[in-house]
Design an enzyme around this catalytic site. Structure first.
Site, PDB file in Angstrom:
ATOM      1  N   ASP A  16       0.850  -1.055   0.025  1.00 49.41           N
ATOM      2  CA  ASP A  16       0.071   0.155   0.160  1.00 49.41           C
ATOM      3  C   ASP A  16       0.897   1.251  -0.112  1.00 49.41           C
ATOM      4  OD1 ASP A  16      -2.140  -1.969   0.399  1.00 49.41           O
ATOM      5  OD2 ASP A  16      -1.726  -1.910   2.641  1.00 49.41           O
ATOM      6  N   GLU A 196     -11.232  -0.977  -3.886  1.00 49.70           N
ATOM      7  CA  GLU A 196     -10.338  -0.475  -2.657  1.00 49.70           C
ATOM      8  C   GLU A 196      -9.377   0.632  -3.193  1.00 49.70           C
ATOM      9  OE1 GLU A 196      -9.262  -3.801  -0.337  1.00 49.70           O
ATOM     10  OE2 GLU A 196      -7.568  -4.253  -1.708  1.00 49.70           O
TER      11      GLU A 196
END
Length: 318
Positions: A16, A196
Site C-alpha cells: 500500500d 478499494e
C-alpha cells in the site's frame, strides 16, 4: 514506458505504498508487515527514499479501537497541516474485534512531519457504520474531497464499494457521500468482490481515480474512474468506469497482483506510478502474513484521448 531509472523493488516489504512530493522534498509511507505502527521516510531526492531512515510517528493502541490491523496509511498536506489517514481494527482482547476496520486520522501542525508532534483526530464517521478503509484525499476547484472503500451491508455478495464526499475539515465529512463504483465486472470479483485503494490524479481537464479490485493475489488489478474537471464530482453520473483493468499482472515480466497505487513525479516532473506487487504467483499460507508485496515505481505516459497509459509492470531489476 520502459526507460525506468529506479530499481525495483523500490522499497521492500512495504505494501500500500505512497510517495508524496511536497516542495523539494519527498515522503514515503506504507503498510508495515506487523500491522502495528505508522512509519514515514523523508528525503531530498526520490531515490534517497530507498535508504532513508524510517521514523515511527504512531503505534497501535494496546486495547480498544486502533488496536490492530493498522493498514494503508497515507500522508497528505491539507491547508497548513499534515494529515495521515489510515485504517485500523480493535485490539485482540475478549471484547475487541480485529475485523472491525474503520478509518482514522492523525494531525501534525509542525513544518516537518518527521519530527513534529502527531495527535489523534479520531475516527472518520460515515452515515453507515461498517467496514471501511483506504481513505485518500484530494483538492479540486477549492473543495477538499475524501474517497474511500466501504462495505454496504445491503449489497449482497460484495465486500467494498468506493465512496466520495466533500470534507468539512480533514477528519469530518460534509454532506452525504456518493457511491462512485461497486465491484460488478468480472475482473473486479475474482475471489472477492472488491473496489478499494482509491487515489486521485487531476490532469488535462479530467479527474481520474484509480482503484484496486478483486482479491489480493495475482488477480489483483487496477481500475480507472474518470470525470470532467468541471463536472459535479458528487454526482455519480459524472463518472465513467473503464470496462477493463488499466494495470494488472504480467506473468512474462514476473510481476503478479499489482495494485493499491499512488502517483508522484520525479525531479524532472515525469509522472510516476507507485504500487505494490509480488514477484511470484502462488502465495503459501495466509496472505495477511506475507510481507512480499514490495513497493515499486515506474513511469507512465498519456494517450491521445487524455487518459493515462500505465503500460504493464516492469520486471524486477537484475
Amino acid at each position: 514506458m520502459t526507460d525506468n531509472k529506479y530499481p525495483n523493488p523500490f522499497i521492500r516489504e512495504r505494501a500500500d505504498p505512497q510517495i508524496l512530493r511536497h516542495g523539494d522534498r519527498y515522503f514515503f509511507t506504507g503498510t508495515v508487515p506487523a500491522y502495528d505502527r505508522i512509519v514515514l521516510r523523508g528525503a531530498d531526492t526520490l531515490a534517497g527514499l530507498r535508504e532513508a531512515a524510517e521514523t515511527t510517528i504512531w503505534v497501535r493502541h494496546p486495547e480498544g479501537a486502533m488496536g490492530s490491523h493498522i493498514w494503508a496509511p497515507e500522508l497528505h498536506r491539507v491547508g497548513d497541516g499534515w494529515y495521515v489517514y489510515f485504517a485500523a481494527g480493535e485490539a485482540d482482547t475478549d471484547t475487541g474485534d480485529v475485523w472491525r476496520i474503520r478509518m482514522y486520522v492523525l494531525e501534525c501542525l509542525d513544518e516537518d512531519p518527521l519530527t513534529g508532534e502527531w495527535t489523534e483526530k479520531g475516527r472518520i464517521a460515515t452515515p453507515v457504520d461498517s467496514f471501511s478503509l483506504d481513505a485518500t484525499t484530494f483538492a479540486h476547484l477549492g473543495r477538499q474531497y475524501l474517497c474511500w472503500a466501504q462495505h454496504d451491508p445491503g449489497l449482497a455478495g460484495s465486500n467494498t464499494s468506493l465512496y466520495l464526499a466533500e470534507l468539512e475539515n480533514p477528519w469530518t465529512l460534509k454532506g452525504d457521500p456518493v457511491e462512485l463504483s461497486r465491484p460488478e465486472l468480472d475482473w473486479e470479483t475474482v475471489r472477492f468482490a472488491v473496489n478499494e485503494g482509491p487515489y486521485a490524479l487531476v490532469r488535462g481537464g479530467r479527474v481520474f481515480i484509480t482503484y484496486s479490485a478483486s482479491g489480493t493475489g495475482a488477480e489483483y488489478c487496477v481500475g480507472l474512474l474518470s470525470a470532467d474537471a468541471g463536472a459535479d464530482l458528487l454526482d455519480a453520473a459524472s463518472w465513467s468506469k473503464s470496462p477493463v483493468p488499466v494495470f494488472g499482472t504480467d506473468a512474462a515480466a514476473g510481476i503478479f497482483g499489482p495494485g493499491h497505487n499512488a502517483f508522484t513525479v520525479d525531479e524532472d516532473g515525469r509522472d510516476l506510478l507507485v504500487f505494490h506487487a509480488r514477484a511470484y504467483e502462488e502465495i503459501v499460507g495466509d496472505p495477511l502474513d506475507n510481507p512480499d508485496r514490495h513497493c515499486r515505481v515506474q513511469p507512465f505516459g498519456w494517450r491521445a484521448d487524455g487518459t493515462p497509459d500505465f503500460g504493464s509492470p516492469l520486471p524486477e531489476t537484475p
